[in-house]
Design a protein around this motif. Structure first.
Motif, short mmCIF file in Angstrom:
data_model
loop_
_atom_site.label_atom_id
_atom_site.label_comp_id
_atom_site.label_asym_id
_atom_site.label_seq_id
_atom_site.Cartn_x
_atom_site.Cartn_y
_atom_site.Cartn_z
N ILE A 85 0.87 -1.16 0.00
CA ILE A 85 0.00 0.00 0.00
C ILE A 85 0.91 1.22 0.00
N LYS A 86 0.69 2.12 -0.94
CA LYS A 86 1.53 3.31 -1.05
C LYS A 86 0.87 4.47 -0.32
N ARG A 87 1.66 5.16 0.49
CA ARG A 87 1.18 6.32 1.23
C ARG A 87 2.21 7.44 1.08
N MET A 88 1.79 8.66 1.38
CA MET A 88 2.70 9.81 1.36
C MET A 88 2.85 10.35 2.77
N ARG A 89 4.08 10.69 3.13
CA ARG A 89 4.37 11.27 4.43
C ARG A 89 4.90 12.69 4.21
N LYS A 98 7.51 8.95 -0.13
CA LYS A 98 6.67 7.76 -0.29
C LYS A 98 6.92 6.77 0.84
N ARG A 100 5.93 2.78 1.80
CA ARG A 100 5.34 1.54 1.30
C ARG A 100 5.02 0.65 2.48
N LYS A 101 3.73 0.38 2.68
CA LYS A 101 3.32 -0.53 3.74
C LYS A 101 3.22 -1.91 3.11
#
Length: 114
Positions: A85-89, A98, A100-101
């Motif tokens: 799952i890609k998220r932005m911090r 980016k 990556r979970k």
């Protein structure tokens, strides 16, 4: 006769799960269950549950034969990478990094000692 159990999309990195998989690979089932029961890593509980599932699958395949009498062994265990799952911090100066979970898939094959 071998039996298989699979765990899919468990939300932890595959690298962390492989550390535990390497510990129990080729070991007797009772010994590996006792190791996983007292292991401090949080991945040990779902891996122990998956191993119990593989044992019960083996018992069903072999007409209810008791697994304790059969000297079962973890024949193969492997961990593959699952979906990420890609998220932005938020990062300094209005940028974004980016994250990556990761998740993984685990497959256990249990069989009698040859």
């Amino acid at each position: 006769m071998e039996a298989v159990a699979k765990l899919k999309n468990y939300p932890t990195g595959p690298r962390k799960m492989r550390l535990l998989a390497d510990v129990i690979r080729g070991m007797e089932v009772e010994k590996s269950l006792s190791i996983l029961e007292f292991h401090p890593q949080h991945n040990a509980k779902p891996l122990a549950k998956l191993l119990k599932s593989a044992i019960s699958n083996w018992e069903q395949k072999n007409d209810g034969q008791n697994a304790a009498d059969a000297n079962l062994v973890v024949k193969t265990i492997y961990v593959d990478g699952g979906r990420s799952i890609k998220r932005m911090r938020p990062a300094p100066q209005g940028r974004g990094h980016k994250i990556r979970k990761r998740s993984n898939h685990v497959t256990i094959v249990v069989d009698t000692k040859a």
